[in-house]
Write an enzyme that holds these catalytic residues in place. Structure first.
Site, PDB file in Angstrom:
ATOM      1  N   SER A 156       1.135  -1.349   0.222  1.00  0.00           N
ATOM      2  CA  SER A 156      -0.013  -0.389   0.352  1.00  0.00           C
ATOM      3  C   SER A 156       0.867   1.552  -0.324  1.00  0.00           C
ATOM      4  O   SER A 156       2.320   0.891   0.744  1.00  0.00           O
ATOM      5  CB  SER A 156      -0.888  -0.210   0.944  1.00  0.00           C
ATOM      6  OG  SER A 156      -1.868  -1.101   1.116  1.00  0.00           O
TER       7      SER A 156
HETATM    8  N1  SAH Z   1      -1.241  -4.606   4.151  1.00  0.00           N
HETATM    9  C1  SAH Z   1       0.635  -4.840   3.163  1.00  0.00           C
HETATM   10  C2  SAH Z   1      -1.092  -4.842   1.761  1.00  0.00           C
HETATM   11  C3  SAH Z   1      -1.275  -6.187   0.739  1.00  0.00           C
HETATM   12  S1  SAH Z   1      -2.202  -5.984  -0.710  1.00  0.00           S
HETATM   13  C4  SAH Z   1       1.067  -4.026   2.814  1.00  0.00           C
HETATM   14  O1  SAH Z   1       1.660  -3.291   3.756  1.00  0.00           O
HETATM   15  O2  SAH Z   1       1.173  -2.864   1.934  1.00  0.00           O
HETATM   16  C5  SAH Z   1      -3.575  -6.768   0.095  1.00  0.00           C
HETATM   17  C6  SAH Z   1      -3.236  -7.833   0.455  1.00  0.00           C
HETATM   18  O3  SAH Z   1      -4.721  -8.485   0.922  1.00  0.00           O
HETATM   19  C7  SAH Z   1      -2.865  -9.374   0.026  1.00  0.00           C
HETATM   20  O4  SAH Z   1      -1.920  -9.581  -0.629  1.00  0.00           O
HETATM   21  C8  SAH Z   1      -4.504 -10.092  -0.788  1.00  0.00           C
HETATM   22  O5  SAH Z   1      -3.819 -11.330  -0.802  1.00  0.00           O
HETATM   23  C9  SAH Z   1      -4.417  -9.875   0.514  1.00  0.00           C
HETATM   24  N2  SAH Z   1      -6.074 -10.719   1.225  1.00  0.00           N
HETATM   25  C10 SAH Z   1      -7.058 -10.002   0.283  1.00  0.00           C
HETATM   26  N3  SAH Z   1      -8.095 -10.679   0.053  1.00  0.00           N
HETATM   27  C11 SAH Z   1      -7.888 -11.969   1.649  1.00  0.00           C
HETATM   28  C12 SAH Z   1      -8.377 -12.015   2.501  1.00  0.00           C
HETATM   29  N4  SAH Z   1      -9.777 -12.350   2.264  1.00  0.00           N
HETATM   30  N5  SAH Z   1      -7.845 -12.119   4.154  1.00  0.00           N
HETATM   31  C13 SAH Z   1      -6.294 -12.412   3.671  1.00  0.00           C
HETATM   32  N6  SAH Z   1      -6.199 -11.714   2.755  1.00  0.00           N
HETATM   33  C14 SAH Z   1      -6.223 -11.145   1.748  1.00  0.00           C
END
Ligand code: SAH
Length: 309
Positions: A156
């Site tokens: 993000s």
């Molecule tokens: N927190 C991260 C952002 C990751 S992007 C950072 O520090 O940048 C969002 C993430 O949410 C992705 O890796 C995706 O696989 C995950 N995601 C989407 N749906 C999800 C779910 N139901 N349970 C767990 N993770 C999920």
């Protein structure tokens, strides 16, 4: 629920500790800094240029962002704060100074965008975002953008990471957060930032290789208060509930009911909601069966999906 900690899925420290390996002390260099070395080798000069403020206006100097929180030689920050141990290659020794400067520029931008909470800004200054990127992208780690981490997912944008944590901390408890839950670990960056503002962080990821990536990114940082869990975050983690705060890093059409129920009374959940047009939503649990909700601002996240892969 006395057995909840025992049944709890994955203690990062229990995974990362190698037998006989002593925990790193603050300031101690590690030999596992491949990402730092890679970043050093892959143009931190570019990073400095990329992260330079885009306009000449003097940014607000966030009180506290320029200094470490009391007593924090936090592991997420340690990789760059080490003493110049002879074992660390020259390139890696130079890198911390550069990355500290670019992180400061990033934090100043985040503050200019409206994030005020000094504790959040200090946490953003501490965590070395470039260590969560693949080497080819490390030079862009501090620009204000989301960046790919593989599997069609992104790390993000710094502003939104800070903003969500600031909102979560705006609780009636003066910002005290014991246990927080993150849905969507991705590369582990936000979990590392959260580990500086909460006593305990639990983060769930549904894509196995990303769960593994976060583990390997966080491993050298030896952060004792993060637990990573592979699973469907839409179900939350009832055995670890209640949570003082919940952050979703992926957008659903609505916030899953299970998560609302796992929020402690007085706790805050912050989530992007929507499909093409998303908004950041704040939900506060005000009673046993009462929640209040507010819409904050437009945002853009990857979709929240059910199940695991
Ligand atoms: N927190 C991260 C952002 C990751 S992007 C950072 O520090 O940048 C969002 C993430 O949410 C992705 O890796 C995706 O696989 C995950 N995601 C989407 N749906 C999800 C779910 N139901 N349970 C767990 N993770 C999920």
């Amino acid at each position: 629920m006395t057995d909840k900690t025992r049944r709890f899925p994955l203690s990062l420290s229990s995974v990362v500790e190698k037998p006989g390996a002593a925990a790193r002390r603050p300031g101690e260099a590690t030999s596992g800094q491949t990402a730092a070395r890679n970043a050093a080798a892959h143009g931190l000069r570019d990073a400095l240029a990329a992260a330079a403020p885009r306009n000449a206006a003097k940014p607000a100097s966030p009180q506290g962002a320029a200094q470490r929180p009391a007593g924090s030689a936090h592991p997420a920050a340690m990789a760059g704060a080490g003493n110049p141990a002879a074992a660390v290659p020259a390139g890696a020794r130079a890198a911390p100074l550069v990355s500290e400067a670019v992180r400061k520029a990033m934090v100043e931008r985040v503050a200019k965008q409206g994030v005020r909470d000094p504790k959040v800004l200090a946490a953003m200054l501490e965590v070395q975002r470039h260590l969560f990127m693949e080497p080819a992208l490390a030079s862009q780690a501090y620009i204000d953008a989301s960046l790919p981490i593989g599997y069609h997912q992104t790390i993000s944008q710094p502003y939104i990471v800070a903003r969500m944590i600031e909102v979560m901390r705006g609780n009636r408890n003066g910002g005290v957060l014991n246990r927080v839950l993150e849905i969507g670990t991705g590369c582990g960056y936000q979990a590392a930032v959260l580990s500086l503002v909460a006593k305990e962080v639990i983060s769930i990821e549904r894509i196995k290789p990303l769960h593994e990536l976060a583990k390997s990114n966080l491993r050298p940082m030896r952060i004792a208060n993060i637990r990573l869990h592979y699973g469907d975050g839409m179900l939350g983690l009832p055995q670890a509930a209640p949570f003082d705060g919940i952050i979703l890093a992926a957008a659903g059409l609505e916030v899953p009911q299970a998560l609302l129920e796992q929020l402690a009374i007085g706790g805050r959940l912050v989530a992007p909601v929507g499909a093409r047009h998303q908004v950041l939503q704040l939900i506060e649990r005000t009673g046993q069966s009462e929640w209040s909700s507010a819409t904050l601002e437009a945002c853009h996240f990857v979709p929240l999906r059910p199940g695991t892969v």
